[in-house]
Design a protein around this motif. Structure first.
Motif, PDB file in Angstrom:
ATOM      1  N   ARG A 221       0.862  -1.176   0.000  1.00 18.77           N
ATOM      2  CA  ARG A 221       0.000   0.000   0.000  1.00 18.77           C
ATOM      3  C   ARG A 221       0.903   1.232   0.000  1.00 18.77           C
ATOM      4  O   ARG A 221       1.685   1.430   0.933  1.00 18.77           O
ATOM      5  CB  ARG A 221      -0.913   0.015   1.226  1.00 18.77           C
ATOM      6  CG  ARG A 221      -1.680  -1.282   1.449  1.00 18.77           C
ATOM      7  CD  ARG A 221      -2.650  -1.567   0.305  1.00 18.77           C
ATOM      8  NE  ARG A 221      -3.207  -2.904   0.399  1.00 18.77           N
ATOM      9  CZ  ARG A 221      -4.315  -3.208   1.090  1.00 18.77           C
ATOM     10  NH1 ARG A 221      -4.935  -2.254   1.771  1.00 18.77           N
ATOM     11  NH2 ARG A 221      -4.763  -4.447   1.104  1.00 18.77           N
ATOM     12  N   GLU A 255     -10.874  11.570  10.652  1.00 19.27           N
ATOM     13  CA  GLU A 255     -11.678  10.526  10.028  1.00 19.27           C
ATOM     14  C   GLU A 255     -11.648  10.656   8.508  1.00 19.27           C
ATOM     15  O   GLU A 255     -11.830  11.745   7.955  1.00 19.27           O
ATOM     16  CB  GLU A 255     -13.121  10.600  10.537  1.00 19.27           C
ATOM     17  CG  GLU A 255     -13.983   9.441  10.073  1.00 19.27           C
ATOM     18  CD  GLU A 255     -15.342   9.427  10.732  1.00 19.27           C
ATOM     19  OE1 GLU A 255     -16.150   8.554  10.377  1.00 19.27           O
ATOM     20  OE2 GLU A 255     -15.593  10.296  11.604  1.00 19.27           O
ATOM     21  N   GLY A 256     -11.392   9.539   7.837  1.00 16.38           N
ATOM     22  CA  GLY A 256     -11.366   9.513   6.387  1.00 16.38           C
ATOM     23  C   GLY A 256     -10.049   9.906   5.762  1.00 16.38           C
ATOM     24  O   GLY A 256      -9.891   9.790   4.541  1.00 16.38           O
ATOM     25  N   HIS A 257      -9.097  10.354   6.572  1.00 18.57           N
ATOM     26  CA  HIS A 257      -7.804  10.739   6.007  1.00 18.57           C
ATOM     27  C   HIS A 257      -7.072   9.503   5.488  1.00 18.57           C
ATOM     28  O   HIS A 257      -7.205   8.412   6.054  1.00 18.57           O
ATOM     29  CB  HIS A 257      -6.950  11.445   7.067  1.00 18.57           C
ATOM     30  CG  HIS A 257      -5.734  12.098   6.512  1.00 18.57           C
ATOM     31  ND1 HIS A 257      -4.535  11.423   6.359  1.00 18.57           N
ATOM     32  CD2 HIS A 257      -5.527  13.362   6.040  1.00 18.57           C
ATOM     33  CE1 HIS A 257      -3.645  12.246   5.834  1.00 18.57           C
ATOM     34  NE2 HIS A 257      -4.216  13.422   5.631  1.00 18.57           N
ATOM     35  N   PRO A 258      -6.290   9.620   4.407  1.00 23.63           N
ATOM     36  CA  PRO A 258      -5.597   8.440   3.861  1.00 23.63           C
ATOM     37  C   PRO A 258      -4.742   7.700   4.878  1.00 23.63           C
ATOM     38  O   PRO A 258      -4.656   6.458   4.835  1.00 23.63           O
ATOM     39  CB  PRO A 258      -4.742   9.029   2.738  1.00 23.63           C
ATOM     40  CG  PRO A 258      -5.507  10.236   2.292  1.00 23.63           C
ATOM     41  CD  PRO A 258      -6.124  10.804   3.532  1.00 23.63           C
ATOM     42  N   ARG A 261      -7.078   5.717   7.029  1.00 27.28           N
ATOM     43  CA  ARG A 261      -7.549   4.551   6.275  1.00 27.28           C
ATOM     44  C   ARG A 261      -6.475   3.475   6.224  1.00 27.28           C
ATOM     45  O   ARG A 261      -6.775   2.272   6.310  1.00 27.28           O
ATOM     46  CB  ARG A 261      -7.966   4.959   4.865  1.00 27.28           C
ATOM     47  CG  ARG A 261      -9.212   5.818   4.815  1.00 27.28           C
ATOM     48  CD  ARG A 261      -9.857   5.792   3.438  1.00 27.28           C
ATOM     49  NE  ARG A 261      -8.969   6.257   2.388  1.00 27.28           N
ATOM     50  CZ  ARG A 261      -8.866   7.517   1.978  1.00 27.28           C
ATOM     51  NH1 ARG A 261      -9.612   8.458   2.549  1.00 27.28           N
ATOM     52  NH2 ARG A 261      -8.052   7.855   1.005  1.00 27.28           N
ATOM     53  N   ASP A 264      -6.524   1.714   9.441  1.00 28.33           N
ATOM     54  CA  ASP A 264      -7.676   0.805   9.493  1.00 28.33           C
ATOM     55  C   ASP A 264      -7.443  -0.446   8.653  1.00 28.33           C
ATOM     56  O   ASP A 264      -7.940  -1.532   8.993  1.00 28.33           O
ATOM     57  CB  ASP A 264      -8.933   1.533   9.029  1.00 28.33           C
ATOM     58  CG  ASP A 264      -9.402   2.602  10.006  1.00 28.33           C
ATOM     59  OD1 ASP A 264      -8.932   2.594  11.169  1.00 28.33           O
ATOM     60  OD2 ASP A 264     -10.233   3.453   9.613  1.00 28.33           O
ATOM     61  N   GLU A 265      -6.677  -0.324   7.563  1.00 28.68           N
ATOM     62  CA  GLU A 265      -6.363  -1.498   6.757  1.00 28.68           C
ATOM     63  C   GLU A 265      -5.461  -2.465   7.526  1.00 28.68           C
ATOM     64  O   GLU A 265      -5.591  -3.685   7.388  1.00 28.68           O
ATOM     65  CB  GLU A 265      -5.698  -1.069   5.450  1.00 28.68           C
ATOM     66  CG  GLU A 265      -6.660  -0.414   4.475  1.00 28.68           C
ATOM     67  CD  GLU A 265      -5.986   0.056   3.207  1.00 28.68           C
ATOM     68  OE1 GLU A 265      -4.744  -0.004   3.135  1.00 28.68           O
ATOM     69  OE2 GLU A 265      -6.712   0.484   2.291  1.00 28.68           O
TER      70      GLU A 265
END
Length: 277
Positions: A221, A255-258, A261, A264-265
């Motif tokens: 990633r 929240e939602g920032h790369p 994310r 979270d992955e």
């Protein structure tokens, strides 16, 4: 959002709330290990220059996702805010230490054997299908070499930076590299790797080397460096000097920032292999 923000600290008193401090000895080397949570074990290794408040913040996220976190102290001062004055001597000592192979041609770092013993005991204590291992920066590749221990089934390599002097090399002896590939094929393991696209310490050449070793079992990633936290701690701003620490110093906790994310992955990768096997 999982976890909570850990403010900068210079003494580590509050940074480790919720973690118990243990002294663990293998092969004549005693180290502090901070342990917290419940569920299958995940070994979270520090980045250079040590277990900073940002590393603890990530460890809390892993803990709160349903795991027992084992956070070994490998260098530096636990809980210290990463200033240049504090970090540079830590880096110099680590580079000449017999336990770490920081430069090309050195092979696998001997400390990996100690970490495998920790993973083995953590699996014995926590149960579950196996153990996760998350390495960062200086310890990034250790997550892979830990997979020579059968208990380790979920390695995560965050911006693996060794060897420092060869961006296309891996911090592995040829023998260990062959055994790791054999184990990945035999047991169906995968490794998750993360980096920024313009990281000068963990380049596309290094990820290409991992892909050559592991084939499609290496899941990479790559985040745009432009999304990295523009105001990291002084050591990362002045010494590292490039987007680098995806889920710690260069994470933007929104929240939602790369970068969130990406964090979270990692948690999803660990859940899939350790909670849903």
């Amino acid at each position: 959002m999982l976890g909570d923000h850990v403010p900068p600290s210079t003494d580590g008193v509050h940074a480790f709330d919720g973690f118990a401090k243990h002294t663990v000895e293998y092969m004549g080397h005693a180290r502090t290990v901070h342990v917290g949570g419940a569920g299958p074990a995940v070994v979270v290794m520090p980045e250079m220059p040590g277990i900073s408040p940002d590393v603890v913040r990530f460890a809390r996220c892993v803990r709160d996702a349903g795991f027992t976190v084992y956070m070994p102290s490998l260098f530096g001062v636990d809980g210290a805010y990463p200033t240049v004055e504090h970090a540079e001597p830590v880096l110099r000592r680590a580079c000449v230490s017999r336990e770490f192979r920081a430069f090309a041609g050195g092979g696998t770092s001997p400390v990996a054997e100690w970490l495998r013993a920790l993973a083995r005991d953590a699996h014995r204590a926590c149960g579950g299908p196996g153990v996760g291992a998350v390495g960062m920066c200086f310890t990034g590749n250790f997550a892979l070499t830990m997979a020579l221990e059968p208990a380790v089934i979920a390695p995560v390599l965050c911006q693996p930076s060794l060897p420092l002097d060869d961006p296309a090399a891996l911090e592995l002896s040829p023998e260990d590299a062959a055994m790791i590939r054999e184990r990945f094929d035999r047991d169906g393991l995968d490794a998750l790797g993360l980096r920024f696209d313009n990281d000068k310490w963990c380049t596309g050449q290094r990820f290409a080397a991992y892909a050559h070793l592991l084939g499609d079992r290496f899941d990479e990633r790559v985040l745009p460096g432009a999304c990295a936290n523009p105001t990291p701690p002084p050591f990362f701003r002045d010494v590292v000097g490039t987007p680098h620490s995806v889920v710690t110093a260069h994470l933007v906790d929104e929240e939602g920032h790369p970068t969130v994310r990406a964090r979270d992955e990692i948690l999803a990768f660990l859940r899939t292999r350790l909670l849903h096997s």
